[in-house]
Design an enzyme around this catalytic site. Structure first.
Site, short mmCIF file in Angstrom:
data_model
loop_
_atom_site.label_atom_id
_atom_site.label_comp_id
_atom_site.label_asym_id
_atom_site.label_seq_id
_atom_site.Cartn_x
_atom_site.Cartn_y
_atom_site.Cartn_z
N SER A 294 2.03 -5.25 -9.38
CA SER A 294 1.05 -5.83 -8.46
C SER A 294 -0.34 -5.98 -9.03
O SER A 294 -1.16 -6.73 -8.49
CB SER A 294 0.97 -4.99 -7.18
OG SER A 294 2.15 -5.13 -6.41
N LYS B 152 -9.04 -3.44 -3.30
CA LYS B 152 -7.83 -3.88 -2.61
C LYS B 152 -7.74 -3.23 -1.23
O LYS B 152 -8.07 -2.05 -1.07
CB LYS B 152 -6.61 -3.53 -3.45
CG LYS B 152 -5.28 -4.09 -2.94
CD LYS B 152 -4.17 -3.77 -3.94
CE LYS B 152 -2.83 -4.32 -3.48
NZ LYS B 152 -1.76 -4.08 -4.48
N SER C 119 0.68 -7.82 -5.68
CA SER C 119 0.08 -7.83 -4.37
C SER C 119 -1.45 -7.76 -4.40
O SER C 119 -2.10 -7.96 -3.38
CB SER C 119 0.63 -6.65 -3.56
OG SER C 119 0.33 -5.40 -4.17
#
Length: 561
Positions: free
Chosen positions: A161, A63, A137
């Site tokens: 997330s 990420k 996310s």
């Protein structure tokens, strides 16, 4: 049997897949293929030299708010980018185990969102149906795994997330206990709540990766209460407490609960209100101020910049003006809700919930970005506020899209949650017992402790003979006979696959696991006896079962002679 794939071969396959799927919005910093192949060649050389690298031959994505040396850390904002000198510890540990980094992935900017659309690098589309959101996310990380590019990926999870995109893309998301995986080298969202998470296609893969990430120098492991023997106890809320769900989701959730029940779990009621109240307070209360602490000054300096997502910047800048006294009030309220939530869980091993109440399209999120996002956090937002662990796993499909559920439990019950989640991803197994594992007998507690459930009381086919072995205390030995056999009392138990494996691993000789024929002609794994153990044993077949034989003996330790 095909030889194991080399690291170089795996990297080449990953880049071929990247070209094939044509999803550029997944990536922020994709490494040049030649660079990744160079790392892979070094891994292959170490393996050839005899070095043990348990993740050799795997590739992973990271990420974009987690540091990867040589790539910019953007947190989804080009103007915020910096180049770290070293990998974040989580990344470094996976590289040390032989995994090769493909690149950094897109995300909801500053990890603020559950939709996967709040990024100047583009909205990350769902891996199954691009009309739907991927979830955020950790959007790019989840989609890279779901599309078969990466074997696994790192995400973060502060409010869901890691779990939401796992559910929307039909993969597994492990959200560990806070502090179990180090967060150094991670751009903070809410530093006190942030977790590095693992996204993978299967639960065993995710667990294997997490085992390399967990830090022995993290939070001190508390002394957890010993759970009562018996089947897994799962708290399941009533339908009315779940609120409005997308069409078909209530039925899918009920089906997941039923699968746990059929696998031997005990389903318990629970009051979900403290969980949903706390979930609402994450953004509506003062806790969002911690996001301003993380990146608020940067946002203030870049007001109006095209690099800032307007929804994200509005959420974070609003937090600047929250008065300090409100944080104290909200903290006190949260402590009260946490007490209520843990009391509601009582002695349940886990809480089962849908990961989200529904799955919106890109158009629906664009029409109501705040409302859609708020709805998605109904079940996930409270987890870290209450210092709980969680695992999100696939649980079927609704209207052709993945449906996912979560199992949530107290801090440091990560392994327990994974074991329970395995009941949803692997069918339970049956076991026939005829001796000390029968109900009420000394070893029956082993079956209960492994999540076993009594399915039926029956007998074997009429082709077996039973012996009291020459041991202290006496143990029964079941053998199949060519002649002179009869039916023997038996019980059939249902166990999780891993429970049966654990039982087999601890099985002492001369006992063995074999195929036992029951009276109805079906065959079930069961306890048999090695033939050499029958020397000096006394046949008790005529009693028709171990319990009847024990009742006829003066003492269980004195086998008949």
């Amino acid at each position: 049997m095909n030889p194991p794939i080399t690291a170089v071969e795996r990297v080449r396959a990953a880049y071929a897949r990247i070209e094939q799927v044509d999803r550029p919005e997944v990536w922020i910093g994709l490494r040049p293929q030649a660079e990744a192949e160079q790392d892979a060649a070094a891994v292959d050389a170490k393996v050839a030299a005899g070095l043990r690298l348990p993740l050799a031959g795997t590739v992973f994505a990271v990420k974009g708010n987690i540091d990867v040396a040589g790539l910019p850390t953007t947190a989804g904002c080009p103007a915020y980018a910096y180049r770290p000198e070293a990998d974040a510890p989580a990344v470094a540990r996976l590289r040390s185990a032989g995994a090769v980094v493909l690149g950094t992935t897109n995300l909801d900017q500053f990890a603020t969102g559950l939709v996967g659309t709040r990024s100047p690098y583009g909205a990350v589309r769902n891996a199954i149906d691009p009309q739907y959101v991927s979830g955020g996310s950790s959007s790019g990380s989840a989609v890279s795994v779901a599309l078969g590019i990466a074997d696994f990926a790192l995400g973060t999870d502060t409010a869901g997330s890691g779990r939401v995109p796992a559910a929307f893309n039909g993969i597994v998301g492990l959200k560990p206990t806070i502090g179990l995986v180090p967060t150094e080298g991670v751009v903070p969202a809410c530093a006190s709540l942030d977790c590095v998470t693992v996204l993978a296609r299967t639960l065993p893969e995710a667990e294997r990766v997490l085992s390399h990430l967990a830090s022995p120098s993290g939070r001190q492991l508390p002394a957890l209460e010993q759970r009562r023997p018996g089947p897994w106890r799962i708290a399941v809320p009533e339908p009315e407490q779940l609120g409005e769900l997308d069409k078909g989701w209530a039925e899918a959730f009920r089906a997941a609960a039923d699968r746990l029940d059929q696998a031997g779990a005990e389903l318990l009621p629970i009051d979900l209100e403290p969980f949903t109240q706390a979930a609402a307070s994450l953004y509506e209360g003062a806790f969002v101020a911690e996001r301003y602490t993380a990146v608020g000054a940067f946002i203030d300096e870049h007001v109006g910049s095209a690099d800032l997502d307007p929804t994200v910047s509005a959420i974070i800048t609003r937090a600047r003006d929250i008065p300090a006294h409100r944080l104290y009030a909200d903290t006190e309220k949260l402590a009260s809700l946490r007490i209520r939530a843990l009391a509601s869980l009582n002695d349940a091993d886990a809480l089962l919930l849908p990961t989200t109440p529904g799955h919106p399209t890109l158009a629906e999120v664009a029409a109501d970005p705040l409302g859609a996002n708020t709805r998605l956090g109904r079940f996930t937002n409270s987890t870290n506020l209450f210092d709980l662990a969680a695992v999100a796993v696939p649980a079927g499909e609704v209207n052709g899209l993945p449906f996912g559920v979560m199992l949530i439990g107290p801090a440091f019950t990560d392994e327990r949650l994974a074991r329970i989640a395995g009941l949803l991803t692997a069918p339970p197994l049956r076991l026939a017992v005829v001796g000390a594992h029968l109900s009420g007998q000394p070893l029956n507690g082993q079956l209960l402790a492994l999540g076993g459930r009594l399915v039926s009381t029956t007998t074997t086919a009429d082709t077996y003979r039973l012996y009291a072995l020459n041991t202290v205390p006496a143990k029964p030995g079941l053998v199949r006979a060519r002649e002179g056999g009869r039916t023997i009392e038996a019980e059939v138990w249902q166990l999780p696959a891993e429970g049966l494996g654990a039982l087999l691993a601890s099985l002492p000789r001369p006992m063995a696991l074999g195929s036992v024929e029951l009276a109805d002609g079906t065959f079930v794994p069961g306890f048999l006896c090695e033939p050499q153990a029958l020397e000096g044993a006394h046949e008790i077949t005529a009693y028709g079962g171990w319990r009847a034989a024990l009742a006829a003996l003066p003492r269980a330790e004195d086998p008949p002679r």
